[in-house]
Design a protein around this motif. Structure first.
Motif, mmCIF file in Angstrom:
data_model
loop_
_atom_site.group_PDB
_atom_site.id
_atom_site.type_symbol
_atom_site.label_atom_id
_atom_site.label_comp_id
_atom_site.label_asym_id
_atom_site.label_seq_id
_atom_site.Cartn_x
_atom_site.Cartn_y
_atom_site.Cartn_z
ATOM 1 N N ASP A 40 12.436 -2.124 9.216
ATOM 2 C CA ASP A 40 11.785 -3.398 8.903
ATOM 3 C C ASP A 40 12.696 -4.524 9.380
ATOM 4 O OD1 ASP A 40 9.324 -4.166 6.691
ATOM 5 O OD2 ASP A 40 10.698 -5.765 7.315
ATOM 6 N N ALA A 41 12.066 -5.599 9.828
ATOM 7 C CA ALA A 41 12.839 -6.724 10.337
ATOM 8 C C ALA A 41 13.463 -7.535 9.201
ATOM 9 C CB ALA A 41 11.929 -7.616 11.178
ATOM 10 N N SER A 42 12.910 -7.401 8.011
ATOM 11 C CA SER A 42 13.364 -8.226 6.901
ATOM 12 C C SER A 42 14.453 -7.518 6.088
ATOM 13 C CB SER A 42 12.156 -8.572 6.011
ATOM 14 O OG SER A 42 12.501 -8.570 4.660
ATOM 15 N N ILE B 41 2.663 -2.550 10.363
ATOM 16 C CA ILE B 41 2.726 -4.024 10.359
ATOM 17 C C ILE B 41 1.278 -4.495 10.468
ATOM 18 C CG2 ILE B 41 3.544 -6.087 11.562
ATOM 19 C CD1 ILE B 41 5.694 -4.320 12.907
ATOM 20 N N GLY B 42 0.870 -5.416 9.597
ATOM 21 C CA GLY B 42 -0.525 -5.853 9.635
ATOM 22 C C GLY B 42 -0.684 -7.281 10.112
ATOM 23 N N ASN B 43 -0.082 -8.197 9.360
ATOM 24 C CA ASN B 43 -0.374 -9.613 9.606
ATOM 25 C C ASN B 43 0.126 -10.137 10.946
ATOM 26 O OD1 ASN B 43 -1.802 -10.207 7.218
ATOM 27 N ND2 ASN B 43 0.128 -10.001 6.099
ATOM 28 N N LYS C 271 -1.648 0.767 11.662
ATOM 29 C CA LYS C 271 -2.506 0.070 10.698
ATOM 30 C C LYS C 271 -3.081 -1.169 11.357
ATOM 31 C CE LYS C 271 -1.622 -3.251 7.107
ATOM 32 N NZ LYS C 271 -1.133 -3.609 5.782
ATOM 33 N N ALA D 252 15.717 -3.777 11.714
ATOM 34 C CA ALA D 252 15.645 -3.972 13.175
ATOM 35 C C ALA D 252 14.303 -4.601 13.510
ATOM 36 C CB ALA D 252 15.785 -2.634 13.902
ATOM 37 N N ASP D 253 14.277 -5.259 14.656
ATOM 38 C CA ASP D 253 13.030 -5.861 15.134
ATOM 39 C C ASP D 253 12.304 -4.822 16.000
ATOM 40 O OD1 ASP D 253 10.990 -7.263 16.257
ATOM 41 O OD2 ASP D 253 12.243 -8.815 17.181
ATOM 42 N N ALA D 254 11.170 -4.360 15.504
ATOM 43 C CA ALA D 254 10.459 -3.267 16.182
ATOM 44 C C ALA D 254 9.748 -3.721 17.452
ATOM 45 C CB ALA D 254 9.466 -2.634 15.216
ATOM 46 N N THR D 255 9.776 -5.030 17.724
ATOM 47 C CA THR D 255 9.175 -5.484 18.985
ATOM 48 C C THR D 255 10.193 -5.363 20.131
ATOM 49 O OG1 THR D 255 9.855 -7.782 18.695
ATOM 50 C CG2 THR D 255 7.706 -7.162 17.788
ATOM 51 N N GLY E 124 7.673 -1.024 9.272
ATOM 52 C CA GLY E 124 7.014 -1.995 8.382
ATOM 53 C C GLY E 124 6.980 -1.500 6.948
ATOM 54 N N LEU E 125 7.743 -2.193 6.090
ATOM 55 C CA LEU E 125 7.809 -1.786 4.682
ATOM 56 C C LEU E 125 7.037 -2.754 3.792
ATOM 57 C CD1 LEU E 125 11.516 -0.554 4.456
ATOM 58 C CD2 LEU E 125 9.481 0.823 4.003
ATOM 59 N N GLY E 126 5.776 -3.012 4.150
ATOM 60 C CA GLY E 126 4.883 -3.747 3.247
ATOM 61 C C GLY E 126 4.377 -2.773 2.186
ATOM 62 N N ARG E 127 3.322 -3.141 1.458
ATOM 63 C CA ARG E 127 2.822 -2.249 0.397
ATOM 64 C C ARG E 127 2.340 -0.927 0.974
ATOM 65 N NH1 ARG E 127 -0.995 -6.871 -1.387
ATOM 66 N NH2 ARG E 127 -0.688 -7.087 0.856
ATOM 67 N N PHE E 128 1.625 -1.008 2.097
ATOM 68 C CA PHE E 128 1.094 0.199 2.732
ATOM 69 C C PHE E 128 2.243 1.087 3.233
ATOM 70 C CE2 PHE E 128 -0.279 2.209 6.763
ATOM 71 C CZ PHE E 128 -1.280 3.030 6.274
HETATM 72 P P1 ATP Z 1 0.882 -4.692 3.243
HETATM 73 O O1 ATP Z 1 -0.538 -5.080 3.139
HETATM 74 O O2 ATP Z 1 1.130 -3.271 3.627
HETATM 75 O O3 ATP Z 1 1.728 -5.167 2.085
HETATM 76 P P2 ATP Z 1 1.199 -6.948 4.825
HETATM 77 O O4 ATP Z 1 0.032 -6.928 5.786
HETATM 78 O O5 ATP Z 1 1.109 -7.829 3.626
HETATM 79 O O6 ATP Z 1 1.496 -5.459 4.459
HETATM 80 P P3 ATP Z 1 2.742 -7.266 7.029
HETATM 81 O O7 ATP Z 1 2.749 -8.629 7.554
HETATM 82 O O8 ATP Z 1 1.856 -6.259 7.606
HETATM 83 O O9 ATP Z 1 2.499 -7.326 5.516
HETATM 84 O O10 ATP Z 1 4.223 -6.726 7.096
HETATM 85 C C1 ATP Z 1 4.586 -5.443 6.695
HETATM 86 C C2 ATP Z 1 6.066 -5.316 6.919
HETATM 87 O O11 ATP Z 1 6.322 -5.300 8.322
HETATM 88 C C3 ATP Z 1 6.881 -6.460 6.348
HETATM 89 O O12 ATP Z 1 7.861 -5.945 5.441
HETATM 90 C C4 ATP Z 1 7.518 -7.120 7.565
HETATM 91 O O13 ATP Z 1 8.847 -7.583 7.314
HETATM 92 C C5 ATP Z 1 7.520 -5.986 8.564
HETATM 93 N N1 ATP Z 1 7.544 -6.496 9.946
HETATM 94 C C6 ATP Z 1 6.828 -7.525 10.478
HETATM 95 N N2 ATP Z 1 7.178 -7.722 11.757
HETATM 96 C C7 ATP Z 1 8.128 -6.795 12.057
HETATM 97 C C8 ATP Z 1 8.890 -6.477 13.225
HETATM 98 N N3 ATP Z 1 8.748 -7.170 14.355
HETATM 99 N N4 ATP Z 1 9.768 -5.451 13.154
HETATM 100 C C9 ATP Z 1 9.931 -4.746 12.014
HETATM 101 N N5 ATP Z 1 9.255 -5.002 10.892
HETATM 102 C C10 ATP Z 1 8.367 -6.009 10.901
#
Ligand code: ATP
Length: 219
Positions: free
Chosen positions: A35-37, A77-79, A102, A54-57, A12-16
């Motif tokens: 990261d999936a994106s 991954i948060g949301n 997280k 890659a899809d981490a699920t 997961g490459l979000g801000r955190f």
């Molecule tokens: P932050 O607060 O750290 O910015 P966020 O909570 O806004 O994060 P999240 O939805 O947690 O954002 O997603 C964080 C990252 O996890 C995103 O870049 C997203 O593409 C990645 N992510 C979500 N689902 C998957 C998955 N199944 N496999 C890999 N990466 C994923």
């Protein structure tokens, strides 16, 4: 594959996740970020040596990139709570010995713990607590060590100024420990029972939350 002992797997490459990956890299650790994106991967490919889309699920996709070889992993991954849980579960299933995850809510955190995460962090909640404490009174920094203990950086209260740590009763009366003291313009030095606390000095104290907060709230 070479030993992955000191390497970090980050999902997961979000801000955190980005902040974590960059700091781990600065600290000399090899980070494999997943990261999936495609967009999130591209944005970090210049700063991180190993970024994989890659899809981490999907446990098979994780295994293909060698996720099962790591000794330390962070699920950032948060949301998407379902994805966070499934990715954590896959790592638990691989037997990764140190998994941090997280969470965005306490329920999410409880589930991650049940699934087998070794440590759950709540970045938004923890930062809110820290900012609230540092906005109030003389507290400069505030770090919750667990539910019961804190480290607080604060200034010397007038009530104990001019006294040694022993004479001020820091341990006996206030039941906290002052770990180090910084004179104006100086550096932090380790405190002893003989260290004199002067007005204007900074101190780092450790103690039970209620007691340390009470000391930091002295006038
Ligand atoms: P932050 O607060 O750290 O910015 P966020 O909570 O806004 O994060 P999240 O939805 O947690 O954002 O997603 C964080 C990252 O996890 C995103 O870049 C997203 O593409 C990645 N992510 C979500 N689902 C998957 C998955 N199944 N496999 C890999 N990466 C994923």
């Amino acid at each position: 594959m070479a030993s992955r002992k000191d390497d970090i797997l980050l999902i997961g490459l979000g801000r955190f996740g980005r902040a974590l990956a960059l700091t781990m890299t600065e600290l000399g650790h090899d980070v494999l970020a997943i990261d999936a994106s495609a967009k999130a991967c591209q944005a970090m490919s210049g700063d991180l040596a190993h970024v994989v889309q890659a899809d981490a699920t999907d446990p098979e996709a994780l295994r293909q990139v060698g996720a099962d070889q790591f000794r330390s992993a962070v699920v950032a991954i948060g949301n998407d709570i379902q994805a966070s849980i499934m990715a954590t579960f896959a790592l638990v299933d691989f037997g990764v010995p140190r998994i941090w995850a997280k969470a965005i809510t306490s329920q999410h955190g409880a589930i991650l713990q049940r699934v087998g995460a070794h440590r759950v962090v709540f970045p938004e909640r923890d930062m809110g607590v820290r900012v609230a404490h540092t906005m109030i009174g003389r507290t400069i920094d505030y770090v919750e060590l667990d539910d019961e203990f804190v480290l607080i950086e604060t200034t010397v209260p007038r009530e104990v100024a001019g006294k040694s740590i022993a004479d001020a009763g820091v341990r006996s009366t206030y039941e906290v420990s002052i770990l180090c003291v910084k004179r104006p313009g100086g550096k932090f030095t380790y405190a002893t029972q003989e260290t004199i606390l002067n007005l204007g000095d900074l101190v780092v104290l450790f103690g039970e939350t209620r007691k340390a907060e009470a000391f930091a709230a002295l006038t």
